[in-house]
Design a protein around this motif. Structure first.
Motif, PDB file in Angstrom:
ATOM      1  N   LYS A   9     -14.469  27.184   9.140  1.00  0.00           N
ATOM      2  CA  LYS A   9     -13.216  26.427   9.244  1.00  0.00           C
ATOM      3  C   LYS A   9     -13.396  25.108   8.503  1.00  0.00           C
ATOM      4  CE  LYS A   9      -9.276  24.844  10.795  1.00  0.00           C
ATOM      5  NZ  LYS A   9      -8.008  25.403  10.338  1.00  0.00           N
ATOM      6  N   ARG A  10     -12.509  24.859   7.549  1.00  0.00           N
ATOM      7  CA  ARG A  10     -12.604  23.612   6.781  1.00  0.00           C
ATOM      8  C   ARG A  10     -11.436  22.696   7.119  1.00  0.00           C
ATOM      9  NH1 ARG A  10     -13.064  27.644   3.074  1.00  0.00           N
ATOM     10  NH2 ARG A  10     -15.230  28.215   2.641  1.00  0.00           N
ATOM     11  N   HIS A  11     -11.739  21.410   7.100  1.00  0.00           N
ATOM     12  CA  HIS A  11     -10.674  20.400   7.202  1.00  0.00           C
ATOM     13  C   HIS A  11     -10.742  19.584   5.933  1.00  0.00           C
ATOM     14  CE1 HIS A  11      -9.548  21.165  11.301  1.00  0.00           C
ATOM     15  NE2 HIS A  11     -10.783  21.051  11.725  1.00  0.00           N
ATOM     16  N   GLY A  12      -9.866  19.891   4.977  1.00  0.00           N
ATOM     17  CA  GLY A  12      -9.937  19.186   3.697  1.00  0.00           C
ATOM     18  C   GLY A  12     -11.304  19.404   3.079  1.00  0.00           C
ATOM     19  N   ALA A  13     -12.023  18.312   2.811  1.00  0.00           N
ATOM     20  CA  ALA A  13     -13.328  18.434   2.160  1.00  0.00           C
ATOM     21  C   ALA A  13     -14.408  18.831   3.169  1.00  0.00           C
ATOM     22  CB  ALA A  13     -13.710  17.116   1.490  1.00  0.00           C
ATOM     23  N   GLY A  14     -14.234  18.416   4.430  1.00  0.00           N
ATOM     24  CA  GLY A  14     -15.276  18.665   5.437  1.00  0.00           C
ATOM     25  C   GLY A  14     -15.251  20.087   5.955  1.00  0.00           C
ATOM     26  N   THR A  15     -16.375  20.526   6.487  1.00  0.00           N
ATOM     27  CA  THR A  15     -16.466  21.866   7.070  1.00  0.00           C
ATOM     28  C   THR A  15     -16.816  21.718   8.542  1.00  0.00           C
ATOM     29  OG1 THR A  15     -17.305  22.629   4.961  1.00  0.00           O
ATOM     30  CG2 THR A  15     -17.528  24.128   6.809  1.00  0.00           C
ATOM     31  N   ALA A  16     -15.887  22.093   9.422  1.00  0.00           N
ATOM     32  CA  ALA A  16     -16.117  21.958  10.862  1.00  0.00           C
ATOM     33  C   ALA A  16     -16.992  23.092  11.370  1.00  0.00           C
ATOM     34  CB  ALA A  16     -14.782  21.926  11.595  1.00  0.00           C
ATOM     35  N   LEU A  17     -16.727  24.304  10.855  1.00  0.00           N
ATOM     36  CA  LEU A  17     -17.554  25.460  11.214  1.00  0.00           C
ATOM     37  C   LEU A  17     -17.997  26.123   9.918  1.00  0.00           C
ATOM     38  CD1 LEU A  17     -15.481  27.115  14.108  1.00  0.00           C
ATOM     39  CD2 LEU A  17     -17.507  25.651  14.319  1.00  0.00           C
ATOM     40  N   ASP A  18     -19.270  26.447   9.836  1.00  0.00           N
ATOM     41  CA  ASP A  18     -19.817  26.945   8.571  1.00  0.00           C
ATOM     42  C   ASP A  18     -20.542  28.260   8.821  1.00  0.00           C
ATOM     43  OD1 ASP A  18     -20.758  27.242   6.067  1.00  0.00           O
ATOM     44  OD2 ASP A  18     -21.958  25.388   6.031  1.00  0.00           O
ATOM     45  N   GLY A  19     -19.824  29.365   8.763  1.00  0.00           N
ATOM     46  CA  GLY A  19     -20.432  30.689   8.951  1.00  0.00           C
ATOM     47  C   GLY A  19     -21.028  30.896  10.328  1.00  0.00           C
ATOM     48  N   GLY A  37     -18.950  15.706  16.627  1.00  0.00           N
ATOM     49  CA  GLY A  37     -18.463  16.093  15.301  1.00  0.00           C
ATOM     50  C   GLY A  37     -19.126  17.342  14.761  1.00  0.00           C
ATOM     51  N   SER A  38     -19.912  18.033  15.589  1.00  0.00           N
ATOM     52  CA  SER A  38     -20.636  19.197  15.074  1.00  0.00           C
ATOM     53  C   SER A  38     -19.781  20.463  15.084  1.00  0.00           C
ATOM     54  CB  SER A  38     -21.909  19.416  15.905  1.00  0.00           C
ATOM     55  OG  SER A  38     -21.562  19.559  17.267  1.00  0.00           O
ATOM     56  N   GLY A  39     -18.576  20.408  15.642  1.00  0.00           N
ATOM     57  CA  GLY A  39     -17.680  21.563  15.556  1.00  0.00           C
ATOM     58  C   GLY A  39     -17.489  22.309  16.865  1.00  0.00           C
ATOM     59  N   LYS A  40     -17.886  21.727  17.970  1.00  0.00           N
ATOM     60  CA  LYS A  40     -17.806  22.438  19.250  1.00  0.00           C
ATOM     61  C   LYS A  40     -16.356  22.719  19.656  1.00  0.00           C
ATOM     62  CE  LYS A  40     -19.980  19.057  21.359  1.00  0.00           C
ATOM     63  NZ  LYS A  40     -20.144  18.130  20.221  1.00  0.00           N
ATOM     64  N   THR A  41     -15.531  21.670  19.604  1.00  0.00           N
ATOM     65  CA  THR A  41     -14.127  21.860  19.975  1.00  0.00           C
ATOM     66  C   THR A  41     -13.457  22.855  19.041  1.00  0.00           C
ATOM     67  OG1 THR A  41     -14.017  19.634  20.875  1.00  0.00           O
ATOM     68  CG2 THR A  41     -11.932  20.657  20.293  1.00  0.00           C
TER      69      THR A  41
END
Ligand SMILES: Nc1ncnc2c1ncn2[C@@H]1O[C@H](COP(=O)(O)OP(=O)(O)OP(=O)(O)O)[C@@H](O)[C@H]1O
Ligand SMILES: [Mg+2]
Lengths: 251, 510
Positions: A9-19, A37-41
């Protein structure tokens, strides 16, 4: 029961979840830990479709969540949101009863069920008529948990449900929730910042760092992990425990 | 009781009801359109900006202009579509006022939605509410105070602006205000203003009650508030009497005293003949004729020279009888409008002198005036000397005055009264001619266009013998000196009479 396969899951340039790939079997209790900010939510939201992954598949009971009617999916999952999210214009009872009400449960069952749920989260029954604004942070969080449980879901997603509680209540509530999880045969995923809490009540702990799964182990194995970042996380409670122990021994 | 006050209070219930009706309907439409619009727009960033800009823009149009705009628009629409769209009265007022009500409703609606805690919205979504449930169970209740504040603002604005609906023929408290202003009947103005203010405050109070009821979760407040709103709707829209057996005739009047008096005189005649009557007072000059042609009013009085120049766009100046004759034919042929007949007096430009001064110089006509003019001073109103009427008399009689002076009308009459000037340009039916004992000078060469007061009937009345029969007794029945006296009764400051009283006096013995 819950399965994430290569979810990104990406938010603009950042990647909240990466594979991210992850499974929670039926009846399992998974704790999700990781820095802010590691993507838990985001991970929790990808399960009940509050967030749509850019890649990968999320399955619940073997079905791709995208193929399920979204309201049906969500009503079958209890969701405790980070930051409570009680409806400020409804009483505690109305907040707790909202999901059954949406599902068309007869109002005659309301009083008994609300009382039962208040007992479950260790709140006095008199709280039923109070407005959320008159509750302390920890009391409001407990109402949030009761609301998530109200419709009798099979799955619970909890985003820091006990963050605002005092340590004693927190410990108590953690244990009584675990008992509930077992007796109702729930499948639970709980986000927490408290490593000790995770180690003590979960069956498995998933460590998320920068949107990637860094470790996915039962508590005992996690404690002996050699990964430096995982070690950094588990060392905190371990060292605290050792220091406390030393203090008690009078050294 | 003071008769002017009694009359104003007598008119009050009907006008208040009409005012309430058009305001409530406009607020209702504003809410019914504005809230969905706000909901639809708020998630769409670009649409939202454009929408707020547009409703803001509407607000910058003066209410009076906005109202006036819909009259010709509906007229054209009616003609183009061939449908019977009423261009005067309720509909244009309703549209304009509804548009006016939109801004506060849309703006507060968007603000209410934007003000909802994102966490609450996420929780609503997360527990599986549909969009509709989210709106009804969460967004509306939480936004209610802000939304209601918008509706309250809209209600107060609309009720205030509805006084202007009078100008497009929708009865309202404005009827009292405008006719009172015209005839300097301050009691009438006061009653109108107070009536509108009371309505506005009441609406605000009722909505405040609902608002506080929602805020305190007090059922009885909300119920009482909604009950009062329902009661207001009943008062405004449920017919008072059983369906009227008598036909209702709508009488128009432009916005000056003589027109109010004549409309009252017409009203008296029609009531005596068993008609129910309604008034549309204070119509703009060209609006009045178009309203008649379109059938929005049934009858009013206009002046031959005005119809000739403004409606038929003619620049020639035939003799009075011929102008009337041609008007009858042309208006009937073009618009189906019937000229019932001349009332018997003119309201035209005329040159006037003090009676003794005229006698002393032996002047009774413009021919005689021309001989003495080089020794006399002319006082004129601010536009007379630039008008074609003045050029026409100047040329026809070779008038050369020793001096010209321009005044505002009030000072022009003072100037002739105190001898600062010898001759003035007057309107022939002006009450001040009677008051100051002036004489108007005859125009044997017919240089000045005639402004015969003509009784006009709408196309659907053109062959209605009962209707025409009720009004024919007025034809030729009002002499100019009587009209002057009647105008004076209404315009003077002491022993002031209402237009209806003046009309009864006018009809008393003709
Ligand atoms: N709607 C959004 N738009 C842009 N970026 C977002 C959005 N939601 C989350 N992010 C970003 O995605 C990343 C992961 O966010 P997430 O909320 O999942 O973190 P978290 O692990 O729950 O953190 P915390 O422990 O602070 O709650 C963060 O960098 C966050 O800034
Ligand atoms: Mg989070």
């Amino acid at each position: 029961m819950i399965e994430l396969a290569d979810v990104t899951k990406r938010h603009g340039a950042g990647t909240a979840l990466d594979g991210v790939s992850l499974t929670a079997a039926a009846g399992e209790f998974v704790a999700l830990v990781g820095p802010s900010g590691s993507g838990k939510t985001t991970l929790l939201k990808s399960i009940n479709r509050l967030a749509a992954p850019d890649e990968g598949i999320v399955r619940v009971d073997g079905r791709d969540v995208r193929d399920m009617p979204v309201t049906e999916l969500r009503r079958g999952i209890g969701y405790v949101i980070q930051g409570i999210g009680l409806f400020p214009h409804m009483t505690v009872a109305e907040n707790i009863w909202i999901v059954p009400r949406l599902a068309g449960t007869p109002a005659t069952e309301r009083e008994g069920r609300v009382a039962e749920l208040l007992d479950l989260v260790a709140l006095p029954r008199e709280f039923a008529g109070r407005m959320p604004s008159s509750l302390s942070g920890g009391q409001a969080q407990r109402v949030g948990v009761a609301r998530a449980l109200a419709a009798g879901p099979r799955i619970m997603l909890m985003d820091e449900p006990f963050g605002a509680l005092d340590p004693v209540t927190r410990d108590e509530l953690g244990r009584s929730y675990r008992a509930l999880h077992d007796s109702l045969a729930l499948t639970s995923i709980m986000v927490t910042h408290d490593m000790a809490e995770a180690l003590l009540i979960a069956d498995r702990i998933v460590v998320l760092i920068d949107g990637r799964v860094r470790a996915d182990l039962p508590p005992a194995e996690l404690l002996s992990s050699q990964d430096p970042e995982v070690r950094a996380l588990v060392d905190v409670p371990r060292r605290q425990a050792e220091r406390l122990h030393a203090l008690a021994e009078g050294r | 009781m003071n008769p002017a006050l009694a009359e104003a209070l007598g008119d009050l219930p009907v006008l208040m009801r009409a005012h309430l009706g058009v305001s409530l309907a406009a607020i209702g439409i504003g809410v019914a359109v504005g809230l969905p619009l706000a909901w639809w727009a708020w998630e769409r960033r670009r649409v939202r900006g454009a929408l707020l800009g547009a409703v803001g823009l509407i607000q910058t149009i003066p209410a009076l202009a906005l109202l006036a705009l819909f009259y010709p628009m509906l007229l054209v629409l009616g003609q183009a579509s061939g449908l019977a769209i009423p261009a005067l009265g309720f509909l244009p007022a309703l549209i304009a006022l509804s548009l006016y009500a939109l801004l506060p409703i849309v703006r507060n609606g968007v603000a209410a939605l934007a003000g909802i805690d994102p966490g609450v919205r996420e929780a609503a979504e997360g527990i599986g509410m549909t969009r509709r449930q989210r709106l009804l169970l969460v967004e509306l209740p939480l936004g209610a105070p802000v939304i209601l504040a918008g509706i309250r603002t809209a209600a107060v604005w609309t009720i205030g602006a509805a006084t202007l609906a009078t100008t497009v023929g929708q009865p309202s408290m404005g009827d009292l205000i405008f006719s009172g202003l015209q005839t300097e009947n301050w009691l009438r103005v006061l009653v109108g203003c107070l009536g509108a203010a009371v309505l506005a405050l009441a609406a605000d109070g009722v909505l405040a009650l609902v608002e506080s009821g929602l805020a305190r979760r007090s059922r009885w407040r909300v119920r009482l508030g909604l009950g009062l709103i329902a009661a207001a709707l009943l008062v405004a829209f449920v017919p008072w009497r059983n369906a009227p057996e008598q036909e209702t005739v709508v009488i128009g009047a432009k916005n000056f005293s003589e027109q109010f008096i004549l409309a009252s005189a017409i009203e008296e005649r029609l009531r005596a003949a068993g008609y129910r009557t309604e008034r549309r007072d204070g119509l703009g000059s060209t609006v009045a004729y178009r309203a008649l042609a379109a059938g929005d009013i049934d009858v009013y009085v206009d002046y031959s020279g005005t119809l000739w120049a403004n409606i038929l766009a003619r620049t020639d100046n035939p003799p009075a009888a011929e102008m009337r004759q041609q008007l009858s034919e042309l208006l009937a042929r073009r618009d189906g409008v019937a000229v019932i007949g001349p009332l018997g007096f003119e309201n035209a430009y005329a040159l006037a002198m003090r009676r003794e001064r005229a006698a002393e110089l032996g002047i009774s006509s413009l021919d005689q005036l021309a001989r003495s003019a080089p020794r006399l001073r002319l006082g004129a109103d601010l536009e007379f000397l630039t008008r074609p009427e003045w050029r026409a008399v100047e040329r026809a009689y070779g008038l050369r005055f020793a001096e010209h002076r321009s005044y505002s009308p009030t000072f022009m009459y003072r100037a002739v009264a105190d001898g600062s000037v010898d001759v003035i340009s007057a309107f022939s039916s002006d009450g001040r001619i009677a008051d100051l004992d002036l004489v108007t000078l005859a125009d044997p060469r017919a240089a000045l266009p005639s402004y015969d007061a003509l009784l006009l009937a709408a196309p659907r009345r053109a062959r209605d013998e009962r209707f025409l029969g009720a009004l024919r007794p007025l034809v030729g029945a009002i002499r100019v000196d009587r009209m002057r006296q009647a105008n004076l009764m209404v315009d003077r400051d002491v022993d002031k009479r209402t237009p209806a009283e003046a009309a009864r006096w006018l009809l008393a013995d003709y």
